[in-house]
Design a protein around this motif. Structure first.
Motif, PDB file in Angstrom:
ATOM      1  N   ASN A   4     -39.446  19.249   9.894  1.00 21.11           N
ATOM      2  CA  ASN A   4     -39.525  18.418  11.105  1.00 21.11           C
ATOM      3  C   ASN A   4     -38.111  18.166  11.606  1.00 21.11           C
ATOM      4  O   ASN A   4     -37.280  17.625  10.872  1.00 21.11           O
TER       5      ASN A   4
ATOM      6  N   VAL B  40     -31.093   9.780  -3.353  1.00 18.90           N
ATOM      7  CA  VAL B  40     -32.040   8.680  -3.502  1.00 18.90           C
ATOM      8  C   VAL B  40     -32.405   8.600  -4.983  1.00 18.90           C
ATOM      9  O   VAL B  40     -32.804   9.599  -5.583  1.00 18.90           O
TER      10      VAL B  40
ATOM     11  N   TYR C 185     -43.017   4.578  -1.323  1.00 17.16           N
ATOM     12  CA  TYR C 185     -41.858   3.761  -0.967  1.00 17.16           C
ATOM     13  C   TYR C 185     -42.321   2.370  -0.547  1.00 17.16           C
ATOM     14  O   TYR C 185     -43.339   2.226   0.133  1.00 17.16           O
TER      15      TYR C 185
ATOM     16  N   GLU D 172     -28.028  16.163   2.804  1.00 19.23           N
ATOM     17  CA  GLU D 172     -29.344  16.423   2.217  1.00 19.23           C
ATOM     18  C   GLU D 172     -29.442  17.935   1.997  1.00 19.23           C
ATOM     19  O   GLU D 172     -28.893  18.710   2.788  1.00 19.23           O
TER      20      GLU D 172
ATOM     21  N   ARG E 252     -42.154  16.009  -3.259  1.00 18.06           N
ATOM     22  CA  ARG E 252     -40.749  16.370  -3.493  1.00 18.06           C
ATOM     23  C   ARG E 252     -40.544  17.886  -3.544  1.00 18.06           C
ATOM     24  O   ARG E 252     -39.472  18.375  -3.215  1.00 18.06           O
TER      25      ARG E 252
ATOM     26  N   CYS F  37     -32.391  10.961   7.397  1.00 11.94           N
ATOM     27  CA  CYS F  37     -33.251   9.922   7.969  1.00 11.94           C
ATOM     28  C   CYS F  37     -32.874   8.504   7.543  1.00 11.94           C
ATOM     29  O   CYS F  37     -33.415   7.552   8.075  1.00 11.94           O
ATOM     30  N   ARG F  38     -31.941   8.362   6.613  1.00 11.00           N
ATOM     31  CA  ARG F  38     -31.388   7.030   6.350  1.00 11.00           C
ATOM     32  C   ARG F  38     -29.914   7.069   6.736  1.00 11.00           C
ATOM     33  O   ARG F  38     -29.166   7.948   6.264  1.00 11.00           O
TER      34      ARG F  38
ATOM     35  N   GLY G 276     -36.479  18.270   1.408  1.00 12.90           N
ATOM     36  CA  GLY G 276     -35.186  17.650   1.660  1.00 12.90           C
ATOM     37  C   GLY G 276     -34.878  16.682   0.527  1.00 12.90           C
ATOM     38  O   GLY G 276     -35.695  15.812   0.219  1.00 12.90           O
TER      39      GLY G 276
ATOM     40  N   ARG H 225     -46.750  10.864  12.427  1.00 10.95           N
ATOM     41  CA  ARG H 225     -47.165  11.942  11.522  1.00 10.95           C
ATOM     42  C   ARG H 225     -48.455  11.562  10.807  1.00 10.95           C
ATOM     43  O   ARG H 225     -49.381  12.381  10.692  1.00 10.95           O
TER      44      ARG H 225
ATOM     45  N   TYR I 270     -36.943   7.519  13.243  1.00 12.92           N
ATOM     46  CA  TYR I 270     -37.524   8.198  12.068  1.00 12.92           C
ATOM     47  C   TYR I 270     -38.796   7.494  11.600  1.00 12.92           C
ATOM     48  O   TYR I 270     -39.793   8.133  11.254  1.00 12.92           O
TER      49      TYR I 270
ATOM     50  N   ALA J  60     -41.644  18.712   2.322  1.00  9.22           N
ATOM     51  CA  ALA J  60     -41.187  18.578   3.709  1.00  9.22           C
ATOM     52  C   ALA J  60     -39.699  18.280   3.810  1.00  9.22           C
ATOM     53  O   ALA J  60     -39.049  17.909   2.826  1.00  9.22           O
ATOM     54  N   THR J  61     -39.235  18.450   5.029  1.00 10.75           N
ATOM     55  CA  THR J  61     -37.890  18.048   5.435  1.00 10.75           C
ATOM     56  C   THR J  61     -38.026  17.349   6.779  1.00 10.75           C
ATOM     57  O   THR J  61     -38.827  17.786   7.618  1.00 10.75           O
ATOM     58  N   ALA J  62     -37.276  16.273   6.990  1.00  4.10           N
ATOM     59  CA  ALA J  62     -37.209  15.637   8.318  1.00  4.10           C
ATOM     60  C   ALA J  62     -35.744  15.341   8.600  1.00  4.10           C
ATOM     61  O   ALA J  62     -35.098  14.594   7.855  1.00  4.10           O
TER      62      ALA J  62
ATOM     63  N   PHE K  44     -44.691  13.070   2.074  1.00  2.66           N
ATOM     64  CA  PHE K  44     -44.324  14.412   1.592  1.00  2.66           C
ATOM     65  C   PHE K  44     -44.225  14.411   0.079  1.00  2.66           C
ATOM     66  O   PHE K  44     -44.023  13.374  -0.541  1.00  2.66           O
TER      67      PHE K  44
ATOM     68  N   PRO L 204     -43.080   7.666   4.182  1.00  2.00           N
ATOM     69  CA  PRO L 204     -42.971   9.113   4.447  1.00  2.00           C
ATOM     70  C   PRO L 204     -44.003   9.870   3.613  1.00  2.00           C
ATOM     71  O   PRO L 204     -44.205   9.564   2.438  1.00  2.00           O
TER      72      PRO L 204
HETATM   73  C1  3EB Z   1     -35.825  10.787   0.974  1.00  2.00           C
HETATM   74  O1  3EB Z   1     -35.706  11.208  -0.174  1.00  2.00           O
HETATM   75  C2  3EB Z   1     -34.960  11.433   2.014  1.00  2.00           C
HETATM   76  O2  3EB Z   1     -39.894  12.319   6.024  1.00  2.00           O
HETATM   77  O3  3EB Z   1     -40.531  14.371   5.632  1.00  2.00           O
HETATM   78  C3  3EB Z   1     -36.566  13.887   2.664  1.00  2.00           C
HETATM   79  C4  3EB Z   1     -37.529  14.889   2.833  1.00  2.00           C
HETATM   80  C5  3EB Z   1     -36.641  12.739   3.423  1.00  2.00           C
HETATM   81  C6  3EB Z   1     -38.574  14.732   3.748  1.00  2.00           C
HETATM   82  C7  3EB Z   1     -39.762  13.412   5.452  1.00  2.00           C
HETATM   83  C8  3EB Z   1     -37.692  12.591   4.341  1.00  2.00           C
HETATM   84  C9  3EB Z   1     -38.640  13.568   4.510  1.00  2.00           C
HETATM   85  O4  3EB Z   1     -36.615   9.867   1.277  1.00  2.00           O
HETATM   86  C10 3EB Z   1     -35.619  11.651   3.291  1.00  2.00           C
END
Ligand code: 3EB
Length: 327
Positions: free
Chosen positions: A134, A239, A208, A321, A221, A314-315, A235, A156, A149, A171-173, A219, A217
């Motif tokens: 994304n 973290v 989270y 990343e 890992r 996104c942070r 992504g 989403r 974000y 995923a990746t954003a 997704f 979010p």
């Molecule tokens: C994290 O670890 C970092 O919103 O799809 C990484 C991979 C992150 C995907 C997403 C966000 C997303 O939270 C951010």
């Protein structure tokens, strides 16, 4: 005579090959098995081929390579409304690119993008979404729960509905800097399921706590592909637990990110390390950090193909990343 069950179970699909190469897009698209080809940044070529996507992130690598997805089968492709797709050998690429000015801000645009992808996938045999990217504009703009974000995360969820009831894809954003607030979403799906992988060092993103937004979010890992011959890595940033580590310390964030990547490989039951067959992407927030990131990764991951892209994590406090593949 009744066939044994082992004879009716399909062989697991071999993972698509993902690689970076300096090449002419038209020549690569003409190669057998070309499922998708990506150019990066405003200077990338344009093409009407549905398998071609110009990603809205600039690369720090000059000349910019293409990213190429290849399968061992004939590929067919097409368009359906805003959606581009290609399929072959049980694999599916699909992409949508939507203008927020038309669809109404990050939340509504994400909802529309995911609803369009979901509707398309409903008519396909390749309905196991393994990996999604994304890219949205100005990802850190806005305060608190209204940061773009976080609105994207809500949209989403609105758009995917219960489609990912069996579990979320990897995923990746990432935030892009192109004018026009376009949302790009593209995915890899298969007619066979993958296996989700979480990171024991990190809270799963969908768990989270509330401080990260009204919708967590959604997704995984990482995703092991059906034949367990590749791991698609989401992504990954600095973290730990659910908190960002090493605020404003680039090298410490890179160290922590590599620790997270290694933990994921362990969690997936794979050996340690990356190699020349394992293409990664490094998303770097500040252009001024690109050389340091490049040098760090050359030293710590020698020989690994790394494409460096200019993108916002996104942070706000995260500077870098990494995502990619481990074969
Ligand atoms: C994290 O670890 C970092 O919103 O799809 C990484 C991979 C992150 C995907 C997403 C966000 C997303 O939270 C951010």
């Amino acid at each position: 005579m009744v066939q044994g069950r082992e004879n009716t179970r399909p062989a697991p699909r071999r993972a698509p090959r993902v690689s970076y190469r300096q090449a002419d897009p038209a020549a690569v698209l003409a190669e057998p098995g070309a499922l998708a080809v990506f150019g990066f940044g405003a200077g990338a070529a344009t093409s009407d081929d549905p398998r071609w996507l110009r990603v809205a992130l600039e690369t720090f690598d000059a000349p910019a390579p293409l990213e190429i997805w290849q399968v061992d089968a004939p590929v067919t492709q097409g368009r359906e409304g805003d959606l581009c797709w290609a399929a072959g050998g049980g694999w599916l690429y699909a992409a949508v690119e939507l203008d927020e000015a038309v669809h109404g801000g990050p939340r509504a645009t994400a909802a529309t993008a995911y609803a369009q992808l979901r509707a398309f996938l409903a008519g396909r045999s390749e309905r196991h979404v393994l990996r999604i990217w994304n890219y949205l504009a100005d990802i850190n703009q806005g305060e608190g729960d209204d940061e773009r974000y976080k609105l994207f995360c809500e949209g989403r969820v609105d758009g995917m509905g219960d489609f990912f009831a069996e579990g979320f894809p990897a995923a990746t954003a990432i935030g892009h800097h192109q004018a026009g607030a376009r949302l790009q979403v593209y995915l890899l799906a298969c007619d066979q399921a993958g296996e989700r992988v979480e990171n024991p060092r990190q809270v799963s993103a969908w768990r989270y706590p509330r401080q990260y937004g009204r919708s967590a979010p959604t997704f995984a890992r990482a995703m092991a592909l059906p034949a367990q011959d590749a791991l698609a890595i989401s992504g990954t940033a600095a973290v730990v637990g659910h908190a960002s580590a090493h605020e404003d310390d680039l090298l410490a964030q890179l160290d922590e990110t590599l620790a997270n990547l290694e933990a994921l490989l362990g969690s997936a039951g794979m050996g340690a390390g990356f190699d020349t067959q394992s293409p990664l992407k490094a998303y770097v927030r500040h252009a001024a950090d690109a050389a340091l990131v490049h040098d760090f990764l050359q030293r710590r991951l020698p020989g690994v193909p790394v494409l460096s892209l200019h993108g916002d994590i996104c942070r706000q406090e995260l500077l870098v990343e990494i995502d990619g593949w481990r074969y």
